[in-house]
Design a protein around this motif. Sequence first.
Motif, PDB file in Angstrom:
ATOM      1  N   THR A 152       0.855  -1.181   0.000  1.00 15.53           N
ATOM      2  CA  THR A 152       0.000   0.000   0.000  1.00 15.53           C
ATOM      3  C   THR A 152       0.891   1.232   0.000  1.00 15.53           C
ATOM      4  O   THR A 152       2.102   1.135  -0.119  1.00 15.53           O
ATOM      5  CB  THR A 152      -0.985   0.001   1.199  1.00 15.53           C
ATOM      6  OG1 THR A 152      -1.933   1.044   1.003  1.00 15.53           O
ATOM      7  CG2 THR A 152      -0.269   0.182   2.524  1.00 15.53           C
ATOM      8  N   THR A 153       0.271   2.385   0.133  1.00 17.96           N
ATOM      9  CA  THR A 153       1.032   3.627   0.294  1.00 17.96           C
ATOM     10  C   THR A 153       0.498   4.362   1.513  1.00 17.96           C
ATOM     11  O   THR A 153      -0.664   4.210   1.888  1.00 17.96           O
ATOM     12  CB  THR A 153       0.905   4.543  -0.937  1.00 17.96           C
ATOM     13  OG1 THR A 153      -0.475   4.836  -1.175  1.00 17.96           O
ATOM     14  CG2 THR A 153       1.530   3.908  -2.170  1.00 17.96           C
ATOM     15  N   ILE A 154       1.383   5.154   2.134  1.00 13.45           N
ATOM     16  CA  ILE A 154       0.975   6.056   3.189  1.00 13.45           C
ATOM     17  C   ILE A 154       1.432   7.454   2.791  1.00 13.45           C
ATOM     18  O   ILE A 154       2.443   7.606   2.099  1.00 13.45           O
ATOM     19  CB  ILE A 154       1.527   5.647   4.571  1.00 13.45           C
ATOM     20  CG1 ILE A 154       3.054   5.541   4.555  1.00 13.45           C
ATOM     21  CG2 ILE A 154       0.903   4.350   5.038  1.00 13.45           C
ATOM     22  CD1 ILE A 154       3.658   5.218   5.914  1.00 13.45           C
ATOM     23  N   THR A 155       0.672   8.434   3.212  1.00 12.72           N
ATOM     24  CA  THR A 155       0.954   9.806   2.790  1.00 12.72           C
ATOM     25  C   THR A 155       1.027  10.722   4.004  1.00 12.72           C
ATOM     26  O   THR A 155       0.205  10.626   4.910  1.00 12.72           O
ATOM     27  CB  THR A 155      -0.133  10.310   1.827  1.00 12.72           C
ATOM     28  OG1 THR A 155      -0.200   9.422   0.701  1.00 12.72           O
ATOM     29  CG2 THR A 155       0.167  11.717   1.331  1.00 12.72           C
ATOM     30  N   ALA A 156       2.049  11.589   3.999  1.00 12.12           N
ATOM     31  CA  ALA A 156       2.169  12.652   4.996  1.00 12.12           C
ATOM     32  C   ALA A 156       1.661  13.935   4.348  1.00 12.12           C
ATOM     33  O   ALA A 156       2.158  14.337   3.295  1.00 12.12           O
ATOM     34  CB  ALA A 156       3.623  12.803   5.441  1.00 12.12           C
ATOM     35  N   HIS A 157       0.659  14.560   4.957  1.00 12.17           N
ATOM     36  CA  HIS A 157       0.058  15.788   4.426  1.00 12.17           C
ATOM     37  C   HIS A 157       0.379  16.959   5.355  1.00 12.17           C
ATOM     38  O   HIS A 157       0.346  16.802   6.569  1.00 12.17           O
ATOM     39  CB  HIS A 157      -1.482  15.693   4.399  1.00 12.17           C
ATOM     40  CG  HIS A 157      -2.024  14.506   3.700  1.00 12.17           C
ATOM     41  ND1 HIS A 157      -2.433  14.531   2.397  1.00 12.17           N
ATOM     42  CD2 HIS A 157      -2.247  13.236   4.132  1.00 12.17           C
ATOM     43  CE1 HIS A 157      -2.881  13.334   2.053  1.00 12.17           C
ATOM     44  NE2 HIS A 157      -2.777  12.537   3.083  1.00 12.17           N
ATOM     45  N   GLN A 158       0.656  18.109   4.767  1.00 10.38           N
ATOM     46  CA  GLN A 158       0.695  19.358   5.533  1.00 10.38           C
ATOM     47  C   GLN A 158      -0.308  20.279   4.852  1.00 10.38           C
ATOM     48  O   GLN A 158      -0.164  20.586   3.679  1.00 10.38           O
ATOM     49  CB  GLN A 158       2.105  19.956   5.559  1.00 10.38           C
ATOM     50  CG  GLN A 158       2.377  20.833   6.783  1.00 10.38           C
ATOM     51  CD  GLN A 158       1.400  21.993   6.937  1.00 10.38           C
ATOM     52  OE1 GLN A 158       1.214  22.797   6.044  1.00 10.38           O
ATOM     53  NE2 GLN A 158       0.749  22.081   8.094  1.00 10.38           N
ATOM     54  N   GLN A 159      -1.328  20.692   5.587  1.00 13.15           N
ATOM     55  CA  GLN A 159      -2.492  21.319   4.966  1.00 13.15           C
ATOM     56  C   GLN A 159      -2.311  22.779   4.595  1.00 13.15           C
ATOM     57  O   GLN A 159      -3.156  23.359   3.930  1.00 13.15           O
ATOM     58  CB  GLN A 159      -3.700  21.127   5.877  1.00 13.15           C
ATOM     59  CG  GLN A 159      -4.028  19.655   6.039  1.00 13.15           C
ATOM     60  CD  GLN A 159      -5.079  19.384   7.094  1.00 13.15           C
ATOM     61  OE1 GLN A 159      -5.528  20.280   7.796  1.00 13.15           O
ATOM     62  NE2 GLN A 159      -5.466  18.133   7.208  1.00 13.15           N
ATOM     63  N   GLY A 160      -1.194  23.390   4.996  1.00 12.37           N
ATOM     64  CA  GLY A 160      -0.972  24.785   4.645  1.00 12.37           C
ATOM     65  C   GLY A 160      -1.753  25.730   5.545  1.00 12.37           C
ATOM     66  O   GLY A 160      -2.590  25.317   6.341  1.00 12.37           O
ATOM     67  N   ASP A 161      -1.453  27.009   5.418  1.00  8.62           N
ATOM     68  CA  ASP A 161      -2.133  28.040   6.210  1.00  8.62           C
ATOM     69  C   ASP A 161      -2.023  29.371   5.468  1.00  8.62           C
ATOM     70  O   ASP A 161      -1.790  29.388   4.256  1.00  8.62           O
ATOM     71  CB  ASP A 161      -1.545  28.105   7.629  1.00  8.62           C
ATOM     72  CG  ASP A 161      -0.041  28.367   7.632  1.00  8.62           C
ATOM     73  OD1 ASP A 161       0.494  28.900   6.629  1.00  8.62           O
ATOM     74  OD2 ASP A 161       0.612  28.051   8.640  1.00  8.62           O
ATOM     75  N   ASP A 162      -2.167  30.466   6.172  1.00 11.37           N
ATOM     76  CA  ASP A 162      -2.107  31.777   5.522  1.00 11.37           C
ATOM     77  C   ASP A 162      -0.729  32.070   4.933  1.00 11.37           C
ATOM     78  O   ASP A 162      -0.598  32.847   3.992  1.00 11.37           O
ATOM     79  CB  ASP A 162      -2.464  32.886   6.517  1.00 11.37           C
ATOM     80  CG  ASP A 162      -3.941  32.848   6.909  1.00 11.37           C
ATOM     81  OD1 ASP A 162      -4.716  32.203   6.169  1.00 11.37           O
ATOM     82  OD2 ASP A 162      -4.293  33.432   7.935  1.00 11.37           O
ATOM     83  N   THR A 163       0.308  31.432   5.490  1.00 12.89           N
ATOM     84  CA  THR A 163       1.682  31.673   5.035  1.00 12.89           C
ATOM     85  C   THR A 163       2.173  30.603   4.077  1.00 12.89           C
ATOM     86  O   THR A 163       2.815  30.885   3.070  1.00 12.89           O
ATOM     87  CB  THR A 163       2.640  31.731   6.250  1.00 12.89           C
ATOM     88  OG1 THR A 163       2.190  32.753   7.140  1.00 12.89           O
ATOM     89  CG2 THR A 163       4.061  32.025   5.817  1.00 12.89           C
ATOM     90  N   TYR A 164       1.876  29.324   4.398  1.00 14.65           N
ATOM     91  CA  TYR A 164       2.450  28.198   3.660  1.00 14.65           C
ATOM     92  C   TYR A 164       1.437  27.525   2.734  1.00 14.65           C
ATOM     93  O   TYR A 164       0.269  27.337   3.097  1.00 14.65           O
ATOM     94  CB  TYR A 164       2.985  27.144   4.634  1.00 14.65           C
ATOM     95  CG  TYR A 164       4.230  27.590   5.361  1.00 14.65           C
ATOM     96  CD1 TYR A 164       5.477  27.483   4.767  1.00 14.65           C
ATOM     97  CD2 TYR A 164       4.151  28.126   6.644  1.00 14.65           C
ATOM     98  CE1 TYR A 164       6.620  27.895   5.424  1.00 14.65           C
ATOM     99  CE2 TYR A 164       5.295  28.544   7.315  1.00 14.65           C
ATOM    100  CZ  TYR A 164       6.524  28.422   6.688  1.00 14.65           C
ATOM    101  OH  TYR A 164       7.652  28.825   7.339  1.00 14.65           O
TER     102      TYR A 164
END
Length: 195
Positions: A152-164
């Motif tokens: 399978t695959t696993i994913t690391a997410h960073q959802q972002g914000d006003d800056t990123y």
Amino acid sequence: KGIKKNPTITWVTNKTIGEGEQLIEAATSDCGTGVTLSSADENIIKVINGTILEGVAAGEVEITATTTGDDKWAIASVIETFTVTAKTVQNIVWEQDFYLLKLGDEAITLNAYSTDKKTGEVNNNEIVYSSANENVVKIENGVLSIVGVGYTTITAHQQGDDTYAPTYLTKTVIVREVSDNCDGTYALIGTTKAT
């Protein structure tokens, strides 16, 4: 003349760049003849010397990667959508590999983190993980637990914000069964050598 081989074009994982940022080697090929890039809209991303992408203004644009071909390799062309953002682009750094997992292994605390793409500085933004197949591995609160045999695959997410700007990174997971050997070692089923 023989039949020409079809090359494979591979894109970078993170297809988001910042305004004014350059991306070298957005695409590579296994044929060794080089890849030439072109942009559907140079007001969003312009191409420098056929190989470097530069973000001009926020938006999405199709980038075409074309191999030059030769007497052994056919010409190939692939289109991918890239995004230019006015926000700061971030990368996910994740040094763990998950190719040699086996049933019975202890749970693994996942340790991906995000960095500012331009400076490389860690930004401590929250990482959220997901599993594409929870019959193989489950993830709760950043801890991976092995459930069954498979890929399978696993994913690391960073959802972002006003800056990123948001970003993600995906890793392949392989879980095998264990077969006990008489000498106390074990062999992973599906592999050729004892571990």
